[in-house]
Design a protein around this motif. Structure first.
Motif, PDB file in Angstrom:
ATOM      1  N   ALA A 133     -25.709 -22.390  10.317  1.00  0.00           N
ATOM      2  CA  ALA A 133     -26.407 -21.390  10.342  1.00  0.00           C
ATOM      3  C   ALA A 133     -25.797 -19.619   9.366  1.00  0.00           C
ATOM      4  CB  ALA A 133     -27.062 -20.919  11.764  1.00  0.00           C
ATOM      5  N   GLU A 134     -26.663 -19.234   8.822  1.00  0.00           N
ATOM      6  CA  GLU A 134     -26.039 -18.510   7.712  1.00  0.00           C
ATOM      7  C   GLU A 134     -26.059 -16.946   8.866  1.00  0.00           C
ATOM      8  OE1 GLU A 134     -27.218 -17.662   3.817  1.00  0.00           O
ATOM      9  OE2 GLU A 134     -26.410 -18.976   3.358  1.00  0.00           O
ATOM     10  N   TYR A 135     -24.808 -15.660   8.365  1.00  0.00           N
ATOM     11  CA  TYR A 135     -24.713 -14.345   9.142  1.00  0.00           C
ATOM     12  C   TYR A 135     -24.446 -13.573   8.173  1.00  0.00           C
ATOM     13  CZ  TYR A 135     -20.492 -16.550  10.812  1.00  0.00           C
ATOM     14  OH  TYR A 135     -18.871 -16.813  10.834  1.00  0.00           O
ATOM     15  N   LYS A 136     -24.743 -12.513   8.277  1.00  0.00           N
ATOM     16  CA  LYS A 136     -23.824 -11.829   8.285  1.00  0.00           C
ATOM     17  C   LYS A 136     -22.835 -11.228   8.220  1.00  0.00           C
ATOM     18  CE  LYS A 136     -24.897  -8.018   4.795  1.00  0.00           C
ATOM     19  NZ  LYS A 136     -24.229  -8.077   5.172  1.00  0.00           N
ATOM     20  N   VAL A 137     -21.539 -11.484   7.953  1.00  0.00           N
ATOM     21  CA  VAL A 137     -20.348 -10.767   8.685  1.00  0.00           C
ATOM     22  C   VAL A 137     -20.440  -8.660   8.379  1.00  0.00           C
ATOM     23  CG1 VAL A 137     -17.836 -10.528   9.307  1.00  0.00           C
ATOM     24  CG2 VAL A 137     -18.768 -12.511   8.447  1.00  0.00           C
ATOM     25  N   ASP A 138     -21.098  -8.140   9.029  1.00  0.00           N
ATOM     26  CA  ASP A 138     -20.953  -6.462   8.410  1.00  0.00           C
ATOM     27  C   ASP A 138     -20.060  -5.786   9.130  1.00  0.00           C
ATOM     28  OD1 ASP A 138     -24.056  -6.252   8.447  1.00  0.00           O
ATOM     29  OD2 ASP A 138     -24.206  -6.967  10.263  1.00  0.00           O
ATOM     30  N   PHE A 139     -18.935  -5.718   9.586  1.00  0.00           N
ATOM     31  CA  PHE A 139     -17.946  -5.623  10.349  1.00  0.00           C
ATOM     32  C   PHE A 139     -16.512  -6.156   9.523  1.00  0.00           C
ATOM     33  CE2 PHE A 139     -20.418  -3.862  13.603  1.00  0.00           C
ATOM     34  CZ  PHE A 139     -20.522  -2.208  13.541  1.00  0.00           C
ATOM     35  N   MET A 140     -15.363  -5.160   8.985  1.00  0.00           N
ATOM     36  CA  MET A 140     -14.548  -5.821   8.294  1.00  0.00           C
ATOM     37  C   MET A 140     -13.401  -4.949   9.025  1.00  0.00           C
ATOM     38  SD  MET A 140     -15.799  -7.631   5.767  1.00  0.00           S
ATOM     39  CE  MET A 140     -14.196  -7.557   4.468  1.00  0.00           C
ATOM     40  N   PRO A 141     -12.147  -6.247   9.398  1.00  0.00           N
ATOM     41  CA  PRO A 141     -10.886  -5.312   9.651  1.00  0.00           C
ATOM     42  C   PRO A 141     -10.238  -4.565   8.811  1.00  0.00           C
ATOM     43  CG  PRO A 141     -10.442  -8.373   8.650  1.00  0.00           C
ATOM     44  CD  PRO A 141     -12.528  -7.431   9.065  1.00  0.00           C
ATOM     45  N   LYS A 142      -9.692  -3.287  10.168  1.00  0.00           N
ATOM     46  CA  LYS A 142      -9.557  -2.489   9.411  1.00  0.00           C
ATOM     47  C   LYS A 142      -7.897  -2.394  10.142  1.00  0.00           C
ATOM     48  CE  LYS A 142     -12.117  -2.378   5.717  1.00  0.00           C
ATOM     49  NZ  LYS A 142     -11.740  -2.696   4.699  1.00  0.00           N
ATOM     50  N   VAL A 143      -7.031  -1.306  10.244  1.00  0.00           N
ATOM     51  CA  VAL A 143      -6.307  -0.602  10.707  1.00  0.00           C
ATOM     52  C   VAL A 143      -5.688   1.391  11.006  1.00  0.00           C
ATOM     53  CG1 VAL A 143      -3.676  -0.413  10.363  1.00  0.00           C
ATOM     54  CG2 VAL A 143      -4.498  -2.544  10.856  1.00  0.00           C
ATOM     55  N   LYS A 144      -6.129   1.371  11.833  1.00  0.00           N
ATOM     56  CA  LYS A 144      -6.877   3.194  11.760  1.00  0.00           C
ATOM     57  C   LYS A 144      -5.049   3.748  12.142  1.00  0.00           C
ATOM     58  CE  LYS A 144      -8.263   5.348  15.227  1.00  0.00           C
ATOM     59  NZ  LYS A 144      -9.691   5.846  16.685  1.00  0.00           N
ATOM     60  N   LEU A 145      -4.677   4.318  11.174  1.00  0.00           N
ATOM     61  CA  LEU A 145      -3.155   5.201  11.692  1.00  0.00           C
ATOM     62  C   LEU A 145      -3.316   6.773  12.534  1.00  0.00           C
ATOM     63  CD1 LEU A 145      -1.095   3.165  10.420  1.00  0.00           C
ATOM     64  CD2 LEU A 145      -0.900   5.181   8.820  1.00  0.00           C
ATOM     65  N   GLU A 146      -2.742   7.429  12.896  1.00  0.00           N
ATOM     66  CA  GLU A 146      -2.582   8.011  13.463  1.00  0.00           C
ATOM     67  C   GLU A 146      -1.577   9.379  13.466  1.00  0.00           C
ATOM     68  OE1 GLU A 146      -7.020   8.633  16.469  1.00  0.00           O
ATOM     69  OE2 GLU A 146      -4.775   7.219  16.979  1.00  0.00           O
ATOM     70  N   VAL A 147      -1.268  10.087  12.819  1.00  0.00           N
ATOM     71  CA  VAL A 147      -0.901  11.352  12.182  1.00  0.00           C
ATOM     72  C   VAL A 147      -0.872  12.440  12.659  1.00  0.00           C
ATOM     73  CG1 VAL A 147       1.333  11.182  10.590  1.00  0.00           C
ATOM     74  CG2 VAL A 147       0.434   9.714  10.484  1.00  0.00           C
ATOM     75  N   ALA A 148       0.460  13.188  13.384  1.00  0.00           N
ATOM     76  CA  ALA A 148       0.234  14.588  13.472  1.00  0.00           C
ATOM     77  C   ALA A 148       1.053  14.898  12.570  1.00  0.00           C
ATOM     78  CB  ALA A 148       0.277  14.889  14.800  1.00  0.00           C
ATOM     79  N   ALA A 149       0.886  16.483  12.418  1.00  0.00           N
ATOM     80  CA  ALA A 149       1.752  16.911  11.240  1.00  0.00           C
ATOM     81  C   ALA A 149       1.866  18.201  10.668  1.00  0.00           C
ATOM     82  CB  ALA A 149       1.103  15.958   9.704  1.00  0.00           C
TER      83      ALA A 149
END
Ligand SMILES: Nc1ncnc2c1ncn2[C@@H]1O[C@H](COP(=O)(O)OP(=O)(O)O)[C@@H](O)[C@H]1O
Ligand SMILES: Nc1ncnc2c1ncn2[C@@H]1O[C@H](COP(=O)(O)OP(=O)(O)O)[C@@H](O)[C@H]1O
Ligand SMILES: Nc1ncnc2c1ncn2[C@@H]1O[C@H](COP(=O)(O)OP(=O)(O)O)[C@@H](O)[C@H]1O
Lengths: 434, 112, 434, 434, 112, 112
Positions: F49-65
């Motif tokens: 069965a075909e299906y769309k992968v909408d979400f890609m793995p990402k990394v979120k970075l938070e930096v206070a500066a």
């Protein structure tokens, strides 16, 4: 109730009013009928073969646990496929290459195998049971390769290599010894269950693959070794236990006969030595990693069990328990020191198959003469070298051929994303992994 | 209103939650994160190879609050999360322009 | 050392100064004593039964790996419970329904089973060993159903269905053949180890369940098929290996005797054919998924192994290896094409049990006459249809009854949250899963 | 084909033109030759020993699944190490302590074991096969302890305890019964396969450990019980299935003989009773947890299987199936009620080993006289108490000694971070777990 | 520009995503979180011991948007995520000073 | 002070971290996220069965500066995270009103 046999039998017999007949046994001559011997031998092959077959699952779990989750599904495909291919190739080519060889020869017959039970009493076991037992051994060698080249090799080139390894490379060298060929006839080389014929053979093929293939991206960058921790050590441990279980069939079944009192005793002694060598490998690796790294390393302890098992495989019958413990312990030492060593040499062996199967296989083969006077050091050395050179050179050539023709290495992007997503288009653990 | 983000040690989550509940905070959102900071990771050995563990497991807490509650909340987090050892984490206070409660559609303070 | 039996025996014997007696054997007549035959037969049942029992773990792992983690714990409950219920029901009702049937009859005796070893030599095996072997077969059929209806069925209705399936439905149809009833007497129907009696039976019951139950929420919405990827393909692979292992007992044990040279040969040939059919199923599914979908699909490859095994189960003895390979390969073809087909029909079979067990079971049963002249196509067809109609209709009725009475379908909220949290109040992987 | 033996044999024989010989069998006397008996007995030990060995993997998976992931790798180290240490200790000390005891004695011989097959026909089995079978039993007892003290004990003190348990504590008490010592000679105490000698012994040692060690941090704080859910219930379920499988060897092999018709029948009956007790334990725990907690608790159902198995272990031969079901069902009751009870007593038993192995072991031992007239209640009670007091007191002393000398408890920080990261410096699931 | 943070029920993610795509929102970032709020967790029994489950699984959505789009987005989220039952979640609107698209280096509105 | 949120490709995390450390950034918080954006997911086939992968793995970075560091940090992230291919991610800059270091209680710039 006393847990000793005799009273039990009497009790049991009595309970069924068979005491008389039970006593009557004493009269009978202490040999089994040919039919019984035949069935015993066949049963030994079948049951041993079953647990050795299950080692395919053990290797799969060990590997799947020691790779990163992004490549775990590919490991599963490789392991079930390689076992299947091995079966087909041993049928089409392998068996007759091994056992079709002439006394002292180097190359057996080419041809598909078929069961021949015409001379039942002559052979003393069902032809198919023997074929089955030999086949699962071949599959084992292929499993070894899979672990070393994991996480970066393309699926189909690997499967092609497996086909040639199980159909041609393994059978040819096995024929020299188990087929009664050159090494057996000329050098009285001795390798009871295959430290060299099975494990080193797999190890040499793996080493050649690791070299031609190169290390995983990032493994040795910046002049330092970057560990890539296994994604599921519990599965790796389960795999090791399964391998340990299978090894009783691997070594015990290699007695090839169970129909006589002496054969039964041999199989039993083999079980004990096999077990003790593994125990020693585990304990040695445990203590050594603690001493050397300040922490017990589970993954090396698992390799230690396998190292001990491989080491005893060349001669599990003649050693005393003490000797078996020593032989296995050295196996534990070997893996503990060889694993970091390979990293220094930038040879990327994902699961540690080369130390456990190749190095410990050599060790186990060379030490045979210590406990078995029928073997001699020179003969053992010749066997180790001759098989090593043959398997390594041919494997190296084959890997190289595959590399230049179809390519064996996954692209950098594929490696980053993981083989599962890119080659299979799925994930081993879609809900968990990072 | 303010949006308070706190990064703390995982084992402190329960204490912090209780402290906040004590203040009458009725909601918060928690995320597992990895932290990199002064608390330098330690070196580990895996299969004989040394490597540095840079990121430490932390827990991130997000709490929307009225301005008058902020100091109390920040202090509560501080007291509950503090072990005095490096790596205890940080609390960040950001401005929050509006809130909407999905269920009711209430907005602003009423939605907190 | 040559790895061939004879020298080994001699060596072994010699080593124990038994050469004389070993030679003496030649004199003995080539039949085992009745006692030995009896023990061999009993041992065959017990050892085969053990690995077939272990298939319960295999099914559990296969299913647990192919469902989403939010339903994994429920799968575990279902699988250990169904095996337990099967044991109890076969004791209370099943066995005597199967073997209490009169020659050519349709319905056996009602009554609790108890071991009767009065005529030991008459039967030739321990009554309990036979019961044990039959019982684990029944459990297998129940396991098949579990996989198809996973992720949406309520626990208790399922367990009730299992009780009736293992206590009544399976035994009745099994009696027609293995009990020497109608199909055996009237149609010389042939189903060696149960492609139809065990696997299709499980498959028909599963199909009925899937229809009455309906698909998982979201599976076929918006006119398209939304895959719901399995949460742990390594566990699914482990499960498949365990099933493969168990199949040697499943088919080999179905020879029902091991005490003679000919029986030993038969069991050995069965082992080889069973293995080769599975190998062929794997390789076929691997190649076909690559060709059809552009990517190897591990989950279909696993189904391919099972499809090959099911296909050879109706007749694992008479085929040549080449024939076994072909029979298994068709199994691989069937699963590859039937899985998407079922989705088109909006029949939601979570683990692919219907293609692998039902369709391949039919295929394996119908092809028996190709290799076994004692069977004929008509008889096979009659068996397949008669058992199919019976099992499907009764199962459909039972599922419907359960649906209207207590309800079999978990609520939408429960399905969203997962059966584990809502029905069991726990999580299979509390620390990992999403 | 009828699935009944006789026709099958004939068919098979016919197919090989051996009908004559097959018929000829009738003539032969119904006893196996001594050689066959010898091989059968040895084979029983070896095959049973293999599956009991595999129980080590079962315990490992059960524990690994029931602990939090931050301690899972440590569980793996402990389980593979304890099995290895048990093997070495039983060789160095254990075996001769058990079987070197004089009739009615309390303390056996000190000395390393070595195989002695001089009087082959006298003993009736290969010495090594017996040693192997006894050794894996000892390992089982050690596995039991591991589960109870998990998640907070330091690795090395635990391993030291295991060495003493398997080398000294277990052997001494086992000698009293299985060695033909005091309990056997003086009280005709009866414990067929070790409900008390193996399981309660492990349970008592575990209980002592749990008390000396204390509960996991946070488990009983604030006067309430805080559950710490297992990290992988599928692995825990797999482990339980493996244990169930192993139990057939555990109880069946304890018949100690397979060479006669009556022995074969006994082993078969043991298989059935063992299986039915486990089935009953599962079903009982399933129903009771539903009734008591409103939800089926998978983890208690798993304990129920083990509870049923332990309960039948003291006497798996003499009960009728109905009696076996009852004995196992009570095992299921015991675990369901004892698990919360232990929590009330603030005894932190991570995997529920104490209810399943200790309590059910006592139950199984005391109920023996119900089905076996050779046993009497007083004798059973004396055995349970005497072994209980001995094992508990010595274990308690040893745990205390280890506590005051090297310390057995991981620091609070270590416990917070998890033993894997702090003691082993790695993670069981580096990519998943929280 | 605004930085919109929404905490919703996991099973609503798809509907919300479609609603936003409908509005022409071209990007968003999703995180699995645990939520604590009015929707008090239920009590569970594990091995006979009762315990409260305080945290409910939620999904956090982050969307950067131009000021003029904010109301539309917030409403879209609300409508799509709403079940009317407690625990539906919240939408938080924070000020966003700048955005940079890593690939192109575009900043501000152009980078959204 | 600013609160910088960057969403990048997972395999770029190490390079970005090193780049930031190079700038003297002493702390950051990392979260695994799923990203939806212009980088349309691809279609996959699972069991036919075909299906769309909408979400890609990402990394979120938070930096206070501190304000003066922001441009440097944003640029560093951009350079390190850039592959030039779609899906490289974004950097968001939010205002940050206050920080508290849990261990010491320091606030403001001193707590960064
Ligand atoms: N500048 C920062 N921006 C974002 N998160 C930070 C920053 N500095 C520290 N953190 C977070 O706070 C955690 C603790 O900070 P660290 O410097 O290790 O100890 P301490 O806060 O005690 O000085 C870090 O692991 C990281 O998650
Ligand atoms: N003050 C808050 N700050 C941050 N997140 C919150 C806050 N209040 C609620 N939430 C989040 O919103 C989710 C739902 O809130 P809850 O109070 O349970 O239901 P409702 O929003 O319907 O009143 C919570 O699980 C939590 O993740
Ligand atoms: N408007 C947005 N709000 C929040 N996150 C966004 C937004 N747009 C993109 N993202 C995040 O940035 C990632 C990359 O964006 P994408 O549009 O795919 O590629 P590019 O940034 O190269 O144009 C997305 O996967 C998503 O995580």
């Amino acid at each position: 109730m006393r847990k000793l046999l005799i009273p039990a039998v009497v009790a049991g017999a009595a309970a069924f009013g068979l005491l008389g007949t039970a006593a009557a046994q004493e009269a009978v001559a202490p040999v089994a009928s040919d039919a019984s011997v035949y069935v015993f031998n066949t049963t030994l092959f079948l049951i041993s073969g079953m647990v050795v077959m299950f080692m395919a699952a053990g290797f799969c779990m060990l590997e799947v646990g020691l790779v990163r989750s992004k490549n775990a599904a590919t490991i599963c495909v490789k392991n079930i496929a390689l076992y299947s291919i091995a079966g087909i190739m041993v049928w089409l080519l392998g068996y007759n290459l091994i056992y079709g060889v002439s006394e002292g020869g180097l190359f057996g017959k080419i041809g598909v195998w078929g069961a021949d039970d015409s001379d039942a009493l002559g052979t003393g076991y069902a032809a198919s049971s023997d074929w089955y037992f030999q086949m699962v051994f071949v599959a084992t060698a292929a499993s070894i390769v899979s672990g070393t080249v994991a996480e970066r090799i393309k699926l189909f080139p690997f499967l092609i290599f497996v086909a040639v390894l199980t159909g041609v490379i393994y059978p040819i060298q096995a024929s020299w010894e188990w087929g009664g060929g050159y090494l057996d006839a000329r050098w009285s080389f001795s390798d009871f269950a295959g430290s060299t014929l099975v494990h080193s053979t797999g190890g040499w093929a793996a080493l050649a693959g690791a070299i031609v293939l190169g290390a995983r991206k990032g493994k040795y960058e910046g002049g330092q070794v970057s560990p890539m921790p296994g994604s599921s050590l519990p599965l790796a441990t389960l795999g090791t236990f399964i391998l340990w279980l299978g090894w009783f069939g691997f070594n015990g079944g290699s007695q090839l006969a169970l129909g006589s009192i002496s054969d039964a005793q041999s199989v039993a002694n083999i079980f004990v030595n096999t077990n003790m060598a593994a125990c020693a490998g585990v304990v040695t690796a445990l203590i050594l990693t603690q001493l050397r790294f300040g922490k017990v390393d589970l993954t090396i302890v698992l390799n230690g069990a396998i190292g001990g098992l491989v080491a005893i495989t060349a001669e599990p019958l003649t050693p005393s328990i003490g000797q078996a413990v020593l032989i296995g312990a050295v196996g534990g030492v070997i893996v503990t020191f060889a694993i970091p060593l390979l990293d220094k040499l930038k040879i990327d062996d994902v699961v540690g198959a080369i130390p456990a199967h190749l190095f410990c296989g050599i060790w186990g083969t060379l030490i045979v003469p210590w406990t078995n006077s029928d073997a001699n050091f020179v003969g053992q050395l010749v066997g180790v070298v001759m098989i090593g050179v043959f398997v390594f050179v041919v494997s190296f050539a084959l890997w190289t051929l595959l590399k230049v023709t179809m390519g064996i290495r996954a692209s950098e992007d594929v490696e980053n994303l993981g083989l599962d997503k890119s080659e299979l288009g799925l994930e081993a653990y879609p809900e968990f992994a990072s | 209103m303010k949006f308070i983000i706190a990064v703390i040690k995982p084992q402190k989550l329960d204490e912090v939650r209780q402290a906040l509940t004590g203040l009458g905070v009725e909601g918060m959102t928690v995320t597992e994160v990895k932290g990199f900071g002064r608390q330098k990771g330690h070196t580990e050995v895996y299969r004989g190879a040394e490597y540095k563990v840079d990121f430490m497991p932390k827990v991130k807490l997000e709490v929307a609050a009225n301005d008058d509650q902020v100091t109390a909340i920040v202090d509560a987090i501080r007291n509950a999360a503090q072990t005095g050892r490096i790596g205890d984490g940080k609390v960040f206070v950001l401005g929050l322009e509006d809130i909407v409660r999905v269920r009711t559609g209430e907005t602003g303070a009423a939605a907190i």
